[in-house]
Scaffold this motif. Structure first.
Motif, PDB file in Angstrom:
ATOM      1  N   GLN A 120       0.864  -1.191   0.000  1.00 56.84           N
ATOM      2  CA  GLN A 120       0.000   0.000   0.000  1.00 56.84           C
ATOM      3  C   GLN A 120       0.899   1.239   0.000  1.00 56.84           C
ATOM      4  O   GLN A 120       1.805   1.351   0.825  1.00 56.84           O
ATOM      5  N   ARG A 173       0.789  11.493  -1.513  1.00 55.96           N
ATOM      6  CA  ARG A 173       0.605  10.812  -0.245  1.00 55.96           C
ATOM      7  C   ARG A 173      -0.596   9.875  -0.352  1.00 55.96           C
ATOM      8  O   ARG A 173      -1.610  10.239  -0.954  1.00 55.96           O
ATOM      9  N   GLY A 174      -0.466   8.710   0.209  1.00 56.88           N
ATOM     10  CA  GLY A 174      -1.568   7.761   0.261  1.00 56.88           C
ATOM     11  C   GLY A 174      -2.404   7.990   1.510  1.00 56.88           C
ATOM     12  O   GLY A 174      -2.237   8.977   2.233  1.00 56.88           O
ATOM     13  N   ASN A 175      -3.280   7.065   1.788  1.00 58.30           N
ATOM     14  CA  ASN A 175      -4.218   7.204   2.885  1.00 58.30           C
ATOM     15  C   ASN A 175      -3.611   6.701   4.197  1.00 58.30           C
ATOM     16  O   ASN A 175      -4.025   5.679   4.751  1.00 58.30           O
TER      17      ASN A 175
END
Lengths: 111, 110
Positions: free
Chosen positions: B44, B57-59
């Motif tokens: 992820q 940016r991811g979660n």
């Protein structure tokens, strides 16, 4: 809906068989398609890299991308016990963007 | 070419502690991304650094932060560790979209 769907079910095949793996993706903006091989407790190793639709062959490995159906495939011919690993599909958009991965398929090639 | 190198390879931390992971990219690559891979899952995306700035940016919560140095190497910092942060942390360096991964840092939070 997940960006990349990959049926994570383990796959066992006899040595010499053809291994067929596939993924579907949801974002039509994805242009780059990759397959990674990951051995247990190791980092993913880039196996195949394709831009846009079409086929790409490298030795015993063939990657296919069908953008019309958002479907990507990996075929391994003449499978060997050393091919036993987890195979991850990944996609990315234009530019140097983040990779979206499937869950991975564990493949076991039985001698 | 040494490829992407990460340190340390394994780490055990206590809940609530802070951790710093390090990555040196493949020669010629200026972009570094970090991923978290839980057991049985695909990696992820956490975030990506380019020219010493966080570009994407991811979660992931703000407890996850990073840095990129002028030589393109990078650090991932995680504060206030939770048991759920236990995972394999992967660094990838890239030019265009072709990304190469390091061997990862296996973090165990107890």
């Amino acid at each position: 809906q997940k960006e990349v769907e990959q049926d994570p079910g383990p796959l066992s095949v006899p040595e010499g068989a053809i291994v067929s793996l596939n993924c579907t993706y949801s974002n039509s903006a994805f242009q780059y398609f990759m397959w990674y091989r990951q051995y247990s407790r190791k980092g993913p190793e880039l196996l195949m890299y394709t831009y846009s639709s079409g086929n790409k062959e490298d030795g015993r490995f063939t990657a296919q991308v069908d953008k019309s159906s958002k479907y990507i495939s990996l075929f391994i011919r003449d499978s060997q016990p050393s091919d036993s690993a987890t195979y991850l599909c990944a996609t990315a958009g234009e530019g140097n963007n983040r990779l979206a991965f499937g869950k991975g398929n564990q493949v076991v090639v039985i001698p | 070419d040494a490829g992407v190198t990460q340190s340390p390879t394994h780490l055990i931390k206590t809940r609530g502690q802070q951790v710093t992971l390090r990555c040196s990219p493949k020669s010629g690559h200026d972009t570094v991304s970090w991923y978290q891979q839980a057991l049985g899952q695909g990696p992820q995306f956490i975030f990506q650094y380019y020219e010493e700035e966080e570009r994407q940016r991811g979660n992931f919560p703000d407890r996850f932060s990073g840095h990129q140095f002028p030589n393109y190497s990078s650090e991932l910092n995680v504060n206030a560790l939770l048991l759920g942060d236990s995972a394999l942390y992967l660094c990838a360096s890239s030019s265009v979209a072709e990304a190469f991964f390091g061997q990862g840092t296996r973090l165990t939070v107890v």
